[in-house]
Design a protein around this motif. Structure first.
Motif, mmCIF file in Angstrom:
data_model
loop_
_atom_site.group_PDB
_atom_site.id
_atom_site.type_symbol
_atom_site.label_atom_id
_atom_site.label_comp_id
_atom_site.label_asym_id
_atom_site.label_seq_id
_atom_site.Cartn_x
_atom_site.Cartn_y
_atom_site.Cartn_z
ATOM 1 N N LEU A 205 0.818 -1.214 0.000
ATOM 2 C CA LEU A 205 0.000 0.000 0.000
ATOM 3 C C LEU A 205 0.852 1.265 0.000
ATOM 4 C CD1 LEU A 205 -2.802 -0.956 2.554
ATOM 5 C CD2 LEU A 205 -3.054 -0.611 0.110
ATOM 6 N N SER A 206 2.097 1.144 0.353
ATOM 7 C CA SER A 206 2.986 2.300 0.469
ATOM 8 C C SER A 206 3.150 3.017 -0.873
ATOM 9 C CB SER A 206 4.354 1.846 0.979
ATOM 10 O OG SER A 206 5.311 2.894 0.838
ATOM 11 N N LEU A 207 3.371 4.348 -0.806
ATOM 12 C CA LEU A 207 3.660 5.153 -1.994
ATOM 13 C C LEU A 207 5.144 5.472 -2.101
ATOM 14 C CD1 LEU A 207 0.684 7.693 -2.053
ATOM 15 C CD2 LEU A 207 0.992 5.662 -3.447
ATOM 16 N N ASP A 208 5.946 4.779 -1.345
ATOM 17 C CA ASP A 208 7.392 5.008 -1.368
ATOM 18 C C ASP A 208 7.968 4.403 -2.650
ATOM 19 O OD1 ASP A 208 10.064 5.332 -0.977
ATOM 20 O OD2 ASP A 208 10.208 4.023 0.789
ATOM 21 N N ASP A 209 8.283 5.262 -3.649
ATOM 22 C CA ASP A 209 8.732 4.729 -4.939
ATOM 23 C C ASP A 209 10.139 4.150 -4.895
ATOM 24 O OD1 ASP A 209 10.168 7.029 -4.708
ATOM 25 O OD2 ASP A 209 9.536 7.950 -6.586
ATOM 26 N N SER A 210 10.824 4.300 -3.753
ATOM 27 C CA SER A 210 12.143 3.669 -3.631
ATOM 28 C C SER A 210 12.009 2.185 -3.319
ATOM 29 C CB SER A 210 12.966 4.354 -2.532
ATOM 30 O OG SER A 210 12.339 4.191 -1.267
ATOM 31 N N ASP A 211 10.790 1.784 -2.904
ATOM 32 C CA ASP A 211 10.519 0.383 -2.611
ATOM 33 C C ASP A 211 9.940 -0.263 -3.862
ATOM 34 O OD1 ASP A 211 9.596 -2.064 -1.778
ATOM 35 O OD2 ASP A 211 8.811 -1.327 0.127
ATOM 36 N N ASP A 212 10.621 -1.230 -4.428
ATOM 37 C CA ASP A 212 10.191 -1.851 -5.689
ATOM 38 C C ASP A 212 8.832 -2.517 -5.587
ATOM 39 O OD1 ASP A 212 12.455 -1.007 -6.934
ATOM 40 O OD2 ASP A 212 13.538 -2.911 -6.717
ATOM 41 N N ASP A 213 8.392 -2.821 -4.380
ATOM 42 C CA ASP A 213 7.113 -3.514 -4.208
ATOM 43 C C ASP A 213 5.963 -2.558 -3.878
ATOM 44 O OD1 ASP A 213 8.249 -6.003 -4.660
ATOM 45 O OD2 ASP A 213 8.825 -6.236 -2.554
ATOM 46 N N SER A 214 6.212 -1.254 -3.868
ATOM 47 C CA SER A 214 5.162 -0.301 -3.485
ATOM 48 C C SER A 214 4.211 -0.045 -4.647
ATOM 49 C CB SER A 214 5.780 1.025 -3.051
ATOM 50 O OG SER A 214 6.288 1.728 -4.170
ATOM 51 N N LEU A 215 3.042 0.511 -4.315
ATOM 52 C CA LEU A 215 2.038 0.844 -5.334
ATOM 53 C C LEU A 215 2.589 1.859 -6.329
ATOM 54 C CD1 LEU A 215 -0.823 0.678 -6.465
ATOM 55 C CD2 LEU A 215 -1.525 2.369 -4.755
ATOM 56 N N MET A 216 3.282 2.863 -5.821
ATOM 57 C CA MET A 216 3.835 3.895 -6.698
ATOM 58 C C MET A 216 4.845 3.294 -7.659
ATOM 59 S SD MET A 216 3.598 7.304 -7.004
ATOM 60 C CE MET A 216 3.470 8.118 -5.413
ATOM 61 N N SER A 217 5.747 2.474 -7.156
ATOM 62 C CA SER A 217 6.764 1.854 -7.990
ATOM 63 C C SER A 217 6.120 0.970 -9.051
ATOM 64 C CB SER A 217 7.721 1.027 -7.135
ATOM 65 O OG SER A 217 8.678 0.380 -7.940
ATOM 66 N N TYR A 218 5.077 0.248 -8.664
ATOM 67 C CA TYR A 218 4.389 -0.629 -9.611
ATOM 68 C C TYR A 218 3.783 0.182 -10.755
ATOM 69 C CZ TYR A 218 0.960 -3.843 -11.558
ATOM 70 O OH TYR A 218 0.220 -4.620 -12.418
ATOM 71 N N LEU A 219 3.112 1.276 -10.427
ATOM 72 C CA LEU A 219 2.484 2.087 -11.469
ATOM 73 C C LEU A 219 3.525 2.768 -12.346
ATOM 74 C CD1 LEU A 219 -0.506 3.664 -9.510
ATOM 75 C CD2 LEU A 219 -0.553 1.762 -11.128
ATOM 76 N N TYR A 220 4.611 3.238 -11.752
ATOM 77 C CA TYR A 220 5.699 3.807 -12.554
ATOM 78 C C TYR A 220 6.243 2.762 -13.523
ATOM 79 C CZ TYR A 220 6.461 8.354 -10.302
ATOM 80 O OH TYR A 220 6.349 9.649 -9.880
ATOM 81 N N HIS A 221 6.457 1.546 -12.995
ATOM 82 C CA HIS A 221 7.039 0.478 -13.811
ATOM 83 C C HIS A 221 6.109 0.106 -14.964
ATOM 84 C CE1 HIS A 221 9.099 -3.203 -14.940
ATOM 85 N NE2 HIS A 221 7.951 -3.857 -14.835
ATOM 86 N N THR A 222 4.833 -0.089 -14.665
ATOM 87 C CA THR A 222 3.899 -0.486 -15.725
ATOM 88 C C THR A 222 3.708 0.642 -16.732
ATOM 89 O OG1 THR A 222 2.036 0.183 -14.313
ATOM 90 C CG2 THR A 222 2.665 -2.147 -14.302
ATOM 91 N N GLY A 223 3.730 1.882 -16.252
ATOM 92 C CA GLY A 223 3.622 3.008 -17.179
ATOM 93 C C GLY A 223 4.803 3.055 -18.119
ATOM 94 N N PHE A 224 6.002 2.794 -17.579
ATOM 95 C CA PHE A 224 7.221 2.780 -18.392
ATOM 96 C C PHE A 224 7.169 1.637 -19.399
ATOM 97 C CE2 PHE A 224 11.555 1.252 -19.203
ATOM 98 C CZ PHE A 224 12.120 2.408 -19.744
ATOM 99 N N ALA A 225 6.672 0.478 -18.963
ATOM 100 C CA ALA A 225 6.582 -0.673 -19.862
ATOM 101 C C ALA A 225 5.632 -0.376 -21.019
ATOM 102 C CB ALA A 225 6.109 -1.905 -19.088
ATOM 103 N N GLU A 226 4.500 0.261 -20.721
ATOM 104 C CA GLU A 226 3.541 0.609 -21.772
ATOM 105 C C GLU A 226 4.153 1.607 -22.739
ATOM 106 O OE1 GLU A 226 -0.237 0.100 -18.735
ATOM 107 O OE2 GLU A 226 0.318 2.075 -19.508
ATOM 108 N N LEU A 227 4.887 2.583 -22.216
ATOM 109 C CA LEU A 227 5.519 3.591 -23.058
ATOM 110 C C LEU A 227 6.572 2.952 -23.964
ATOM 111 C CD1 LEU A 227 5.998 6.553 -23.856
ATOM 112 C CD2 LEU A 227 7.598 6.721 -21.941
ATOM 113 N N THR A 228 7.384 2.048 -23.389
ATOM 114 C CA THR A 228 8.420 1.370 -24.166
ATOM 115 C C THR A 228 7.803 0.562 -25.304
ATOM 116 O OG1 THR A 228 9.817 1.199 -22.211
ATOM 117 C CG2 THR A 228 10.339 -0.259 -24.059
ATOM 118 N N GLU A 229 6.714 -0.128 -25.013
ATOM 119 C CA GLU A 229 6.035 -0.924 -26.026
ATOM 120 C C GLU A 229 5.496 -0.037 -27.141
ATOM 121 O OE1 GLU A 229 2.216 -3.984 -26.361
ATOM 122 O OE2 GLU A 229 3.054 -3.459 -24.407
#
Length: 441
Positions: free
Chosen positions: A410-434
């Motif tokens: 549930l955390s929004l700490d983007d330094s934690d790879d398992d946080s909600l913020m990190s997940y959304l950043y990662h998936t957004g980057f993956a969509e952009l790369t594709e």
């Protein structure tokens, strides 16, 4: 009560489903104008009536038939602006903009008002994007203004639109042309409509754009202004054509283009589409070298244009020009119970602060109803927070398109790879790369 729920004739509401198209056009026009060095100016919706009488011309249909004019409580005659150039000139003179480094380049996005018969692409309240370049009298300035309009249409991917140009000369050579027109139309005086009979003496060039079928037929045999240009106007027009060719801007010469506004001189131009019938002119402009002095300012030249946004959007839709998709909801956070709802609201607030479009329940709906709402929002991801999620600090995020799920904190700490913020950043980057990999470069 019906009148309270129906807009005035000749006006329209731009609803949320359509505003994205308008914002796209406004963004492209503004960005292109900035690229060419034009700065935005904003000015009043209404002016003293005399400003338009003097600038637009008291023989024009705009002044004679179409202006919204009224007396205010101070018994002053006030008019809602029927066009933008006069207001820009008044503001530039009043605030000393003409003393700045030349040329002065100004752009504007405005609403205008004319009492006309409403039809497709023509309303009584309408919107314009326009630009004015002041202080540059060379054909190079004309070519640059026209090239900017051409660039706007290229960026909007507008199809099947063509540029038509003409010169209507200066007051000296135009006087000779007026005499030739009076001789031509005078021989058919009794066949002319009443409006054109009045125009014959006051402004004979206006007979060339009369909509009466009889007047249009008579106009076919009229002399053309290009045959009466003085040496200066003729060389100006030839240099304009040379510049446009060098800049790769295709054009055709149309000697029948005239202007309903009296302040135009030399270059006039129109961008015309064949996709929307008779109202095909998307943008019109030209040079107005005597206007600023006529309004009480210094002797200074100018050139500009205005494009009607309603008509532009109509042409874009008819020609299949692309519009950007609206930004979807990135994630919908559903909740069960008061504590979970507060947690969802807190997470949504943090996500929005980082630039994610996020939503949560505001209606006290059931979880099933919340998920239906998330689907209507076209949310890319969804998650539900309940007692178990609060206790574990972990939620299951679902990809609404693929159905895939992932466990994230549930955390929004983007330094934690398992946080909600990190997940959304990662998936957004993956969509952009594709998306980038799929582009044809």
């Amino acid at each position: 009560m019906a009148i309270l729920t129906k807009g005035p004739r000749g006006t329209q509401d731009i609803l949320p489903g359509e505003t994205g198209k308008w914002q796209h056009v406004e963004r492209v026009t503004r960005e292109t104008a900035e690229l060419f060095g034009f700065r935005e100016i904003r000015f009043p919706t209404f002016e003293h009536t005399e400003l338009f009488n003097r600038s637009v011309g008291d023989t024009t249909d705009v002044v004679q038939k179409e202006m919204y004019t009224f007396r205010d409580k101070g018994d002053r005659s006030i008019t809602l602006r029927p066009e933008g150039t006069a207001g820009v000139m008044r503001s530039a003179i009043e605030h000393g903009l003409l003393t700045e480094a030349l040329p002065v380049k100004l752009s504007y996005l405005i609403s205008c008002f004319r009492y006309e018969k409403p039809q497709a692409g023509r309303l009584r309240e309408f919107h314009q994007f326009g630009c004015e370049m002041l202080g540059a009298d060379s054909p190079a300035a004309d070519a640059e203004v026209i090239a900017m309009v051409n660039e706007i249409f290229k960026r909007l991917e507008l199809k099947e639109i063509s540029l038509e140009i003409n010169s209507i000369g200066c007051p000296v050579c135009r006087a000779k042309y007026h005499e030739a027109l009076r001789a031509h139309f005078g021989a058919h005086r009794e066949e002319l409509c009443d409006t054109c009979k009045d125009r014959l003496e006051k402004n004979p060039m206006r007979l060339l754009d009369c909509k009466s079928p009889i007047c249009r037929e008579i106009a076919k045999g009229a002399p053309t202004v290009l045959d009466f240009l003085c040496e200066d106007c003729s060389s100006h027009f030839e240099e304009l054509k040379r510049r446009l060719t060098a800049m790769g801007v295709a054009y055709t010469v149309n000697p029948t283009i005239v202007r309903g506004l009296d302040y135009y001189t030399k270059t006039v131009f129109e961008f015309v589409s064949g996709n929307i019938g008779a109202q095909g002119t998307v943008c019109g402009g030209g040079r107005y070298d005597g206007l600023i002095e006529q309004l009480g300012g210094p002797k200074m030249t100018g050139i500009g244009f205005a494009m009607g946004l309603e008509r532009l959007l109509l042409v874009m839709e008819h020609s299949g020009s692309p519009f950007p998709e609206p930004v979807p909801c990135k994630i919908y956070l559903g909740s069960m119970g008061d504590e979970a709802a507060v947690c969802a609201a807190s997470l949504v607030s943090g996500l929005r602060a980082e630039g994610f479009r996020a939503e949560c329940d505001l209606m006290g709906r059931s979880v099933k109803a919340q998920m239906k709402y998330a689907d209507k929002l076209r949310a890319q991801y969804s998650a539900v927070i309940g007692d178990n999620e609060l206790a574990s600090g972990v939620i299951k995020v679902k990809n609404m398109l693929t159905g895939d799920t992932a466990q994230v904190k549930l955390s929004l700490d983007d330094s934690d790879d398992d946080s909600l913020m990190s997940y959304l950043y990662h998936t957004g980057f993956a969509e952009l790369t594709e998306a980038v990999e799929g582009m044809e470069l």
